[in-house]
Design a protein around this motif. Structure first.
Motif, mmCIF file in Angstrom:
data_model
loop_
_atom_site.group_PDB
_atom_site.id
_atom_site.type_symbol
_atom_site.label_atom_id
_atom_site.label_comp_id
_atom_site.label_asym_id
_atom_site.label_seq_id
_atom_site.Cartn_x
_atom_site.Cartn_y
_atom_site.Cartn_z
ATOM 1 N N ALA A 45 50.469 38.067 39.017
ATOM 2 C CA ALA A 45 49.775 37.992 39.346
ATOM 3 C C ALA A 45 48.608 36.915 39.013
ATOM 4 O O ALA A 45 47.654 36.302 39.204
ATOM 5 C CB ALA A 45 48.789 38.846 37.990
ATOM 6 N N THR A 46 49.038 36.026 37.916
ATOM 7 C CA THR A 46 48.652 34.806 37.633
ATOM 8 C C THR A 46 48.935 33.739 38.408
ATOM 9 O O THR A 46 48.804 32.565 38.931
ATOM 10 C CB THR A 46 48.259 34.750 36.288
ATOM 11 N N GLY A 47 50.520 33.430 39.462
ATOM 12 C CA GLY A 47 51.508 32.532 39.467
ATOM 13 C C GLY A 47 52.247 31.610 38.087
ATOM 14 O O GLY A 47 51.966 30.334 38.599
ATOM 15 N N SER A 48 51.179 31.981 37.449
ATOM 16 C CA SER A 48 51.781 31.393 36.115
ATOM 17 C C SER A 48 53.036 31.823 35.784
ATOM 18 O O SER A 48 53.218 32.839 35.353
ATOM 19 C CB SER A 48 50.534 30.815 35.171
ATOM 20 N N ALA A 49 53.232 31.059 34.332
ATOM 21 C CA ALA A 49 54.769 31.544 33.212
ATOM 22 C C ALA A 49 53.748 31.984 32.375
ATOM 23 O O ALA A 49 55.127 32.430 32.027
ATOM 24 C CB ALA A 49 55.302 30.214 32.787
ATOM 25 N N LEU A 50 53.214 32.139 32.432
ATOM 26 C CA LEU A 50 52.225 32.870 31.397
ATOM 27 C C LEU A 50 50.895 33.206 31.834
ATOM 28 O O LEU A 50 49.942 32.721 31.961
ATOM 29 C CB LEU A 50 52.448 32.771 29.341
ATOM 30 N N ASN A 51 50.273 34.442 30.730
ATOM 31 C CA ASN A 51 49.173 34.993 31.166
ATOM 32 C C ASN A 51 48.417 34.888 29.714
ATOM 33 O O ASN A 51 48.351 35.403 28.876
ATOM 34 C CB ASN A 51 48.328 35.566 31.347
ATOM 35 N N PHE A 72 42.587 44.398 42.459
ATOM 36 C CA PHE A 72 43.784 44.971 42.629
ATOM 37 C C PHE A 72 44.598 46.093 41.594
ATOM 38 O O PHE A 72 44.147 45.999 40.277
ATOM 39 C CB PHE A 72 44.829 43.964 43.582
ATOM 40 N N GLU A 73 44.808 46.893 42.068
ATOM 41 C CA GLU A 73 45.235 48.147 41.063
ATOM 42 C C GLU A 73 47.142 48.021 40.934
ATOM 43 O O GLU A 73 47.935 48.263 42.256
ATOM 44 C CB GLU A 73 45.333 49.359 41.710
ATOM 45 N N SER A 74 47.379 47.090 40.254
ATOM 46 C CA SER A 74 48.828 46.175 39.827
ATOM 47 C C SER A 74 49.409 47.800 38.902
ATOM 48 O O SER A 74 51.210 47.933 39.223
ATOM 49 C CB SER A 74 48.263 45.471 38.879
ATOM 50 N N SER A 75 48.777 48.670 38.261
ATOM 51 C CA SER A 75 49.794 50.387 38.189
ATOM 52 C C SER A 75 48.847 51.253 37.373
ATOM 53 O O SER A 75 47.565 50.811 37.946
ATOM 54 C CB SER A 75 50.452 49.287 36.665
ATOM 55 N N PRO A 76 49.352 52.029 37.500
ATOM 56 C CA PRO A 76 48.215 53.546 37.948
ATOM 57 C C PRO A 76 46.880 53.140 35.949
ATOM 58 O O PRO A 76 47.380 52.981 35.255
ATOM 59 C CB PRO A 76 48.887 54.834 37.401
ATOM 60 N N GLY A 77 45.262 52.744 36.916
ATOM 61 C CA GLY A 77 44.799 52.943 36.182
ATOM 62 C C GLY A 77 43.948 51.323 35.497
ATOM 63 O O GLY A 77 43.679 50.968 34.287
ATOM 64 N N LYS A 78 45.514 50.706 36.063
ATOM 65 C CA LYS A 78 44.947 48.788 35.604
ATOM 66 C C LYS A 78 44.566 48.039 36.923
ATOM 67 O O LYS A 78 45.450 48.262 37.881
ATOM 68 C CB LYS A 78 46.884 48.012 35.165
ATOM 69 N N MET A 79 43.541 47.537 36.826
ATOM 70 C CA MET A 79 43.315 46.553 37.864
ATOM 71 C C MET A 79 42.901 45.362 37.197
ATOM 72 O O MET A 79 42.338 45.030 35.979
ATOM 73 C CB MET A 79 41.610 47.184 37.742
ATOM 74 N N ARG A 80 43.551 44.291 38.659
ATOM 75 C CA ARG A 80 43.352 42.886 38.443
ATOM 76 C C ARG A 80 42.298 42.311 39.274
ATOM 77 O O ARG A 80 42.654 42.790 40.423
ATOM 78 C CB ARG A 80 44.335 42.459 38.669
ATOM 79 N N ALA A 81 41.230 41.487 38.564
ATOM 80 C CA ALA A 81 40.536 41.280 39.464
ATOM 81 C C ALA A 81 40.640 39.550 39.763
ATOM 82 O O ALA A 81 40.927 38.975 38.926
ATOM 83 C CB ALA A 81 39.048 41.055 38.863
ATOM 84 N N PHE A 82 41.174 38.841 41.148
ATOM 85 C CA PHE A 82 40.799 37.821 41.329
ATOM 86 C C PHE A 82 39.788 37.494 42.395
ATOM 87 O O PHE A 82 39.270 38.078 43.399
ATOM 88 C CB PHE A 82 42.403 37.680 42.095
ATOM 89 N N CYS A 83 39.720 35.447 42.731
ATOM 90 C CA CYS A 83 38.125 35.857 43.473
ATOM 91 C C CYS A 83 39.007 36.141 45.089
ATOM 92 O O CYS A 83 39.916 35.647 45.377
ATOM 93 C CB CYS A 83 37.804 34.151 43.349
ATOM 94 N N GLY A 84 38.104 36.385 46.339
ATOM 95 C CA GLY A 84 38.196 36.317 47.618
ATOM 96 C C GLY A 84 38.751 34.662 47.867
ATOM 97 O O GLY A 84 38.951 34.876 49.289
#
Ligand code: ZN
Ligand code: ZN
Length: 146
Positions: A45-51, A72-84
């Motif tokens: 999700a972050t493109g990095s080795a850790l978050n 983006f819903e990466s797993s049920p109920g887990k949303m990850r927000a990113f800048c468009g």
């Protein structure tokens, strides 16, 4: 602390913004705890080795340009927000916890003041994380880069 004295309430605003500046926020009060996550999903999700994520309640965050974010819903109920605009990972949230988000601290201007850090999903870490402190340290780009 001496008796009768009270801790001053931290009313300071912490500021964060994405790479393109389309989205920014202010957080009210101290950010004193952060989780360093080594899970595979955070890496992707972050493109990095850790978050590194700091939990805050939503009533402490004031947004500018939040409509530029995509969730983006990466797993049920887990949303990850990113800048468009720039793709920066901004926060994650769980739909069953509507009053809490986890900000990605790379956007924060005051990340240095976070004092309480801990690892999660440690068993999933990349092997060289254990050698992190011993790796060569360059203040700029790597030597010999064109
Ligand atoms: Zn952006
Ligand atoms: Zn994770």
């Amino acid at each position: 602390m001496a008796q009768g004295k009270t801790e001053p309430v931290d009313r300071m605003l912490r500021r964060g913004q994405c790479l393109c500046g389309a989205t920014s926020y202010h957080v009210l009060g101290a950010l004193d705890e952060a989780a360093i996550c080594h899970c595979t999903m955070c890496r992707r999700a972050t493109g990095s080795a850790l978050n590194v994520a700091v939990p805050v309640t939503t009533d402490r965050v004031e947004w500018t340009g939040r409509e530029k974010l995509t969730e983006f819903e990466s797993s049920p109920g887990k949303m990850r927000a990113f800048c468009g605009g720039c793709g920066a990972a901004v926060y994650s949230r769980r739909t069953d916890k509507p009053h809490s988000i986890r900000l990605r601290i790379g956007l924060l201007e005051q990340m240095d003041e976070i004092t309480d850090l801990y690892h999660i999903y440690w068993a999933s870490r990349i092997g060289w994380i254990d050698r992190f402190d011993a790796l060569p340290k360059n203040d700029g780009e790597e030597p010999g880069r064109d």
